[in-house]
Design a protein around this motif. Structure first.
Motif, PDB file in Angstrom:
ATOM      1  N   ARG A 179      44.764  62.107  11.127  1.00 40.28           N
ATOM      2  CA  ARG A 179      45.567  61.879   9.917  1.00 40.28           C
ATOM      3  C   ARG A 179      44.775  61.223   8.801  1.00 40.28           C
ATOM      4  NH1 ARG A 179      49.773  60.571  13.859  1.00 40.28           N
ATOM      5  NH2 ARG A 179      49.066  58.406  13.832  1.00 40.28           N
ATOM      6  N   ASP A 180      43.546  60.864   9.069  1.00 38.36           N
ATOM      7  CA  ASP A 180      42.722  60.172   8.074  1.00 38.36           C
ATOM      8  C   ASP A 180      42.140  61.198   7.105  1.00 38.36           C
ATOM      9  OD1 ASP A 180      41.302  58.310   6.681  1.00 38.36           O
ATOM     10  OD2 ASP A 180      39.668  58.142   8.140  1.00 38.36           O
ATOM     11  N   THR A 181      42.882  61.514   6.043  1.00 35.33           N
ATOM     12  CA  THR A 181      42.450  62.491   5.041  1.00 35.33           C
ATOM     13  C   THR A 181      42.369  61.826   3.673  1.00 35.33           C
ATOM     14  OG1 THR A 181      44.719  63.214   4.611  1.00 35.33           O
ATOM     15  CG2 THR A 181      43.487  64.403   6.319  1.00 35.33           C
ATOM     16  N   THR A 182      41.702  62.485   2.767  1.00 34.06           N
ATOM     17  CA  THR A 182      41.571  62.001   1.399  1.00 34.06           C
ATOM     18  C   THR A 182      42.075  63.072   0.440  1.00 34.06           C
ATOM     19  OG1 THR A 182      39.301  62.848   1.234  1.00 34.06           O
ATOM     20  CG2 THR A 182      39.587  60.580   1.998  1.00 34.06           C
TER      21      THR A 182
ATOM     22  N   HIS B   5      43.826  79.993   0.048  1.00 32.99           N
ATOM     23  CA  HIS B   5      42.909  79.954   1.187  1.00 32.99           C
ATOM     24  C   HIS B   5      41.924  78.796   1.073  1.00 32.99           C
ATOM     25  CE1 HIS B   5      38.984  81.138   3.031  1.00 32.99           C
ATOM     26  NE2 HIS B   5      39.763  81.373   4.062  1.00 32.99           N
ATOM     27  N   GLU B   6      41.327  78.612  -0.100  1.00 31.49           N
ATOM     28  CA  GLU B   6      40.332  77.552  -0.260  1.00 31.49           C
ATOM     29  C   GLU B   6      40.962  76.174  -0.114  1.00 31.49           C
ATOM     30  OE1 GLU B   6      38.227  78.031  -3.873  1.00 31.49           O
ATOM     31  OE2 GLU B   6      37.375  79.981  -3.340  1.00 31.49           O
ATOM     32  N   VAL B   7      42.179  76.014  -0.659  1.00 30.24           N
ATOM     33  CA  VAL B   7      42.859  74.724  -0.549  1.00 30.24           C
ATOM     34  C   VAL B   7      43.163  74.398   0.904  1.00 30.24           C
ATOM     35  CG1 VAL B   7      44.978  73.475  -1.108  1.00 30.24           C
ATOM     36  CG2 VAL B   7      43.806  74.783  -2.880  1.00 30.24           C
ATOM     37  N   VAL B   8      43.636  75.406   1.658  1.00 31.41           N
ATOM     38  CA  VAL B   8      43.968  75.174   3.061  1.00 31.41           C
ATOM     39  C   VAL B   8      42.727  74.814   3.861  1.00 31.41           C
ATOM     40  CG1 VAL B   8      44.846  76.255   5.162  1.00 31.41           C
ATOM     41  CG2 VAL B   8      46.010  76.631   2.992  1.00 31.41           C
ATOM     42  N   VAL B   9      41.643  75.559   3.659  1.00 34.64           N
ATOM     43  CA  VAL B   9      40.424  75.296   4.416  1.00 34.64           C
ATOM     44  C   VAL B   9      39.874  73.915   4.090  1.00 34.64           C
ATOM     45  CG1 VAL B   9      38.027  76.027   4.741  1.00 34.64           C
ATOM     46  CG2 VAL B   9      39.852  77.731   4.650  1.00 34.64           C
ATOM     47  N   ARG B  10      39.834  73.581   2.811  1.00 35.46           N
ATOM     48  CA  ARG B  10      39.306  72.265   2.436  1.00 35.46           C
ATOM     49  C   ARG B  10      40.250  71.149   2.887  1.00 35.46           C
ATOM     50  NH1 ARG B  10      35.273  70.118   0.054  1.00 35.46           N
ATOM     51  NH2 ARG B  10      35.404  68.321  -1.326  1.00 35.46           N
ATOM     52  N   GLY B  11      41.554  71.409   2.857  1.00 31.77           N
ATOM     53  CA  GLY B  11      42.502  70.399   3.318  1.00 31.77           C
ATOM     54  C   GLY B  11      42.395  70.148   4.807  1.00 31.77           C
ATOM     55  N   LEU B  12      42.255  71.217   5.594  1.00 30.81           N
ATOM     56  CA  LEU B  12      42.068  71.043   7.024  1.00 30.81           C
ATOM     57  C   LEU B  12      40.761  70.317   7.325  1.00 30.81           C
ATOM     58  CD1 LEU B  12      43.331  74.494   8.347  1.00 30.81           C
ATOM     59  CD2 LEU B  12      44.527  72.306   8.390  1.00 30.81           C
ATOM     60  N   GLY B  13      39.818  70.424   6.388  1.00 31.76           N
ATOM     61  CA  GLY B  13      38.575  69.677   6.527  1.00 31.76           C
ATOM     62  C   GLY B  13      38.705  68.223   6.157  1.00 31.76           C
ATOM     63  N   GLY B  14      39.878  67.837   5.639  1.00 31.46           N
ATOM     64  CA  GLY B  14      40.116  66.418   5.375  1.00 31.46           C
ATOM     65  C   GLY B  14      40.321  66.058   3.924  1.00 31.46           C
ATOM     66  N   THR B  15      40.298  67.037   3.007  1.00 30.13           N
ATOM     67  CA  THR B  15      40.443  66.729   1.588  1.00 30.13           C
ATOM     68  C   THR B  15      41.469  67.670   0.974  1.00 30.13           C
ATOM     69  OG1 THR B  15      38.116  66.071   1.482  1.00 30.13           O
ATOM     70  CG2 THR B  15      39.256  66.441  -0.603  1.00 30.13           C
TER      71      THR B  15
END
Length: 418
Positions: A35-38, A201-211
């Motif tokens: 859950r530690d995302t930015t 797609h880019e938002v989801v991938v970057r969000g799953l990466g933590g941002t």
């Protein structure tokens, strides 16, 4: 990366065994890391349109397939705007939960029977501000939808009125993918700004990466507020003055009635959104999402075309000095400008104005696509009076017009052969 201290637990069945960490505590530590995302500032048209409508204090309805991220977007929006989030699943409530429960007092004949609001409404009033999230709206039966009408429009629940600091956002799945879904009733649908929520797609991938992207309130320029209101009124009133049939148009199909459609109420919402988007300097794409989500695609696109024409140069200014004319780059806008110039000459036909129009067409050929001047040139030539000498500028357009006419004749001949 933060280091988490894990308490140990000694096994009672094997005293001599070494201390082992509690596996549930280890699992909690792992969940905390997940859950530690930015967040980061990132352009997102959907999020900007949603935030702008929330700032304009208009109810918003997010349409999207299950699991697309509607609830997550609302949670992140509430955190970014520092608003307490109150989630109400509309489909699991009774109509009385939104209209109020009758409470009989000491003397009903004297004092009447007040309608008691639910506890979540009381908490919102006490807080004075918040984000009310009505989830699963399309699975709410018609009786519940009817009870929601007053809540969405008047912000009233029983005898209680929600404070101005409370914003309302709802979410719904299309009927085809909703559990026991219903179409929205036309009165309820007409109270919302409808936004189609799609995944990037880019938002989801970057969000799953933590941002994840960060939602921020639009920055309204105080100096532009009067001009923004004037611009919005000219845009809406200018369209409705020439298209009176768009003032109120209830769709014939049940499905379309559950979406955005034009009415005096939705045009008032549209006017407000145009003013906010103009004062915030939002892009045309964001404005398109908001306008089409309020009055529908057809009227919305007509309004956007009218807005584009509001910034077009005055034909009289162009006729006064064609050599210094600045024509739009976009082909449709340039065509509209040239047609406006020819129309101005038709309304007040004078030799000098006719000559200036030809000079303007020549400038259009030199600075843009030649085919755009064919129709204006043909119309302008038909306006010539007998005593008007043909200007030399026409010779520079002869080749363009002749080539276009030949292409038209060739296309017509090919069609006749087929």
């Amino acid at each position: 990366m933060p280091v988490y201290a894990l308490p140990t637990a000694t096994s009672t069945s094997a005293p001599d065994a070494p201390d082992q960490p509690d596996q549930l505590l280890v699992a909690d530590a792992l969940l905390t890391l997940l859950r530690d995302t930015t967040t980061e500032p990132r352009p997102d048209m959907q999020l900007e349109a949603l935030t702008l409508a929330v700032a304009a204090d208009l109810p918003v309805l997010l349409w999207g397939e299950p699991g697309i991220g509607k609830t997550a977007a609302l949670t992140q929006l509430a955190e970014a705007l520092d608003l307490p989030l109150t989630t109400v699943i509309a489909s699991v409530h009774e109509p009385s939960d939104f209209s109020g429960l009758p409470v009989v007092g000491d003397d009903p004949a004297e004092h009447g029977v007040p309608m008691a609001p639910p506890d979540w409404a009381v908490r919102l009033v006490r807080a004075g501000r918040g984000l009310l999230f009505l989830d699963e709206l399309s699975t709410a039966p018609p009786a519940v939808q009817a009870a929601l009408l007053r809540l969405v429009l008047e912000r009233r629940i029983g005898a209680l009125r929600l404070p101005p600091g409370v914003r309302i956002v709802a979410a719904a799945n299309p009927r085809s993918s909703a559990a026991d879904g219903w179409e929205l009733s036309p009165p309820l649908a007409n109270r919302f700004v409808h936004l189609q929520w799609l995944h990037d797609h880019e938002v989801v991938v970057r969000g799953l990466g933590g941002t994840w992207p960060r939602a921020t309130l639009p920055r309204l320029d105080p100096a532009t507020l009067p001009d923004a209101v004037d611009f919005a009124r000219r845009a809406v009133c200018g369209l409705l003055a020439v298209r009176p049939g768009l003032v109120h148009r209830l769709p014939s199909g049940e499905t379309r009635r559950g979406g955005p459609w034009p009415s005096p109420r939705s045009w008032d919402m549209t006017l407000r959104l145009i003013a906010f988007a103009t004062a915030a300097g939002s892009s045309r794409d964001v404005l398109s999402l908001l306008v089409r989500g309020t009055v529908g695609d057809g009227p919305g696109l007509e309004l956007l075309a009218g807005i584009d024409r509001l910034d077009l140069p005055d034909p009289e200014v162009l006729l006064a000095d064609p050599a210094a004319a600045e024509l739009p780059e976009r082909g449709d806008l340039r065509q509209a400008v040239l047609d406006g110039v020819v129309e101005a000459v038709r309304k007040r036909p004078e030799k000098s104005r006719w000559d200036s129009a030809w000079a303007l067409l020549v400038r259009a050929v030199e600075t843009g696509a030649p085919d755009l001047v064919v129709v204006p040139a043909t119309t302008l030539a038909a306006l010539r009076q007998q005593d008007w000498a043909v200007p030399a500028a026409i010779e520079r357009l002869t080749g363009t017009v002749t080539l276009s006419q030949r292409a038209d004749h060739a296309a017509a001949a090919a069609k006749a052969r087929r």
